[in-house]
Design a protein around this motif. Structure first.
Motif, short mmCIF file in Angstrom:
data_model
loop_
_atom_site.label_atom_id
_atom_site.label_comp_id
_atom_site.label_asym_id
_atom_site.label_seq_id
_atom_site.Cartn_x
_atom_site.Cartn_y
_atom_site.Cartn_z
N ASP A 87 0.83 -1.21 0.00
CA ASP A 87 0.00 0.00 0.00
C ASP A 87 0.87 1.26 0.00
OD1 ASP A 87 -1.85 2.04 0.38
OD2 ASP A 87 -3.07 0.86 1.77
N ARG A 88 1.31 1.63 -1.18
CA ARG A 88 2.18 2.79 -1.36
C ARG A 88 1.47 4.07 -0.92
NH1 ARG A 88 7.02 4.57 -1.92
NH2 ARG A 88 7.53 2.75 -3.14
N HIS A 89 0.22 4.24 -1.30
CA HIS A 89 -0.51 5.47 -1.00
C HIS A 89 -0.56 5.74 0.50
CE1 HIS A 89 -3.33 8.74 -1.54
NE2 HIS A 89 -4.14 8.16 -0.66
N ARG A 90 -0.96 4.73 1.26
CA ARG A 90 -1.10 4.89 2.71
C ARG A 90 0.24 5.12 3.38
NH1 ARG A 90 -0.72 1.29 6.40
NH2 ARG A 90 -0.98 -0.46 4.98
N THR A 91 1.28 4.40 2.97
CA THR A 91 2.58 4.57 3.60
C THR A 91 3.19 5.93 3.24
OG1 THR A 91 3.62 3.25 1.84
CG2 THR A 91 3.08 2.12 3.90
N ASP A 92 2.96 6.40 2.02
CA ASP A 92 3.41 7.75 1.66
C ASP A 92 2.70 8.80 2.50
OD1 ASP A 92 5.19 6.79 -0.24
OD2 ASP A 92 3.96 7.36 -1.97
N LEU A 93 1.39 8.63 2.69
CA LEU A 93 0.64 9.57 3.52
C LEU A 93 1.11 9.52 4.98
CD1 LEU A 93 -3.01 9.21 2.16
CD2 LEU A 93 -1.42 11.14 1.85
N ALA A 94 1.45 8.33 5.45
CA ALA A 94 1.96 8.20 6.82
C ALA A 94 3.29 8.94 6.96
CB ALA A 94 2.11 6.73 7.20
N LEU A 95 4.15 8.85 5.95
CA LEU A 95 5.40 9.59 6.01
C LEU A 95 5.12 11.09 6.00
CD1 LEU A 95 8.57 9.21 6.02
CD2 LEU A 95 8.37 10.13 3.71
N ASP A 96 4.16 11.52 5.18
CA ASP A 96 3.77 12.94 5.17
C ASP A 96 3.34 13.38 6.56
OD1 ASP A 96 4.27 13.08 2.44
OD2 ASP A 96 2.16 12.92 1.88
N ARG A 97 2.55 12.57 7.23
CA ARG A 97 2.07 12.91 8.58
C ARG A 97 3.25 13.00 9.55
NH1 ARG A 97 -2.88 11.67 11.05
NH2 ARG A 97 -3.65 12.23 8.98
N PHE A 98 4.18 12.05 9.45
CA PHE A 98 5.34 12.07 10.33
C PHE A 98 6.17 13.34 10.09
CE2 PHE A 98 9.78 10.74 11.31
CZ PHE A 98 9.62 10.63 12.69
N CYS A 99 6.37 13.70 8.84
CA CYS A 99 7.11 14.93 8.53
C CYS A 99 6.41 16.14 9.15
CB CYS A 99 7.24 15.11 7.02
SG CYS A 99 8.44 13.99 6.25
N ALA A 100 5.09 16.18 9.09
CA ALA A 100 4.34 17.28 9.68
C ALA A 100 4.56 17.33 11.20
CB ALA A 100 2.85 17.15 9.36
N LEU A 101 4.64 16.17 11.83
CA LEU A 101 4.86 16.13 13.28
C LEU A 101 6.25 16.63 13.66
CD1 LEU A 101 3.27 12.66 14.08
CD2 LEU A 101 2.32 14.91 14.64
N LEU A 102 7.19 16.52 12.75
CA LEU A 102 8.56 16.97 13.03
C LEU A 102 8.73 18.48 12.89
CD1 LEU A 102 10.71 14.22 11.27
CD2 LEU A 102 10.31 14.51 13.72
N ARG A 103 7.81 19.13 12.23
CA ARG A 103 7.92 20.58 12.02
C ARG A 103 7.87 21.31 13.35
NH1 ARG A 103 3.59 20.11 7.78
NH2 ARG A 103 4.74 19.20 6.05
N PRO A 104 8.72 22.33 13.49
CA PRO A 104 8.71 23.10 14.75
C PRO A 104 7.44 23.92 14.91
CG PRO A 104 10.46 23.89 13.28
CD PRO A 104 9.74 22.78 12.59
#
Length: 104
Positions: A87-104
């Motif tokens: 499931d490429r779509h879901r895992t890509d979206l999960a990485l997007d969410r993780f990146c958002a959580l890392l933002r200051p």
């Protein structure tokens, strides 16, 4: 964030799927037969400096091993999920969410 996205794009590319599977197989073998893999911890800790340098904006400074541990755990988990489900779509979206959580 762009470094993390670049790492994800590279490691999760379809042409690397056989190598990713091999990495998981070697990790599993190391857990099942630790006597055959005395340096198995290096597979994790050996990336701390490289990841720390690539993720300077989110680390707490030199010597930060917690942030690289977290990033590696997320990427490894997403890779396992992608390898298992496809499931490429879901895992890509999960990485997007993780990146958002890392933002200051």
């Amino acid at each position: 964030e762009e470094h993390l996205r670049g790492i994800w794009a590279w490691i999760s590319a379809p042409e690397r799927a056989p190598y990713v599977r091999l990495i998981f197989e070697v990790h599993a073998d190391g857990l099942a037969r630790p006597e055959n893999h005395p340096d198995r911890a290096e597979a994790v800790t050996g990336w701390f400096d490289t990841l720390g340098a690539a993720l300077r904006g989110v680390t707490t400074g030199p010597g930060d091993t917690v942030t690289p541990t977290l990033v590696m755990a997320v990427v490894r988990g997403l890779l396992f999920d992608l390898t298992t489900t496809g499931d490429r779509h879901r895992t890509d979206l999960a990485l997007d969410r993780f990146c958002a959580l890392l933002r200051p």
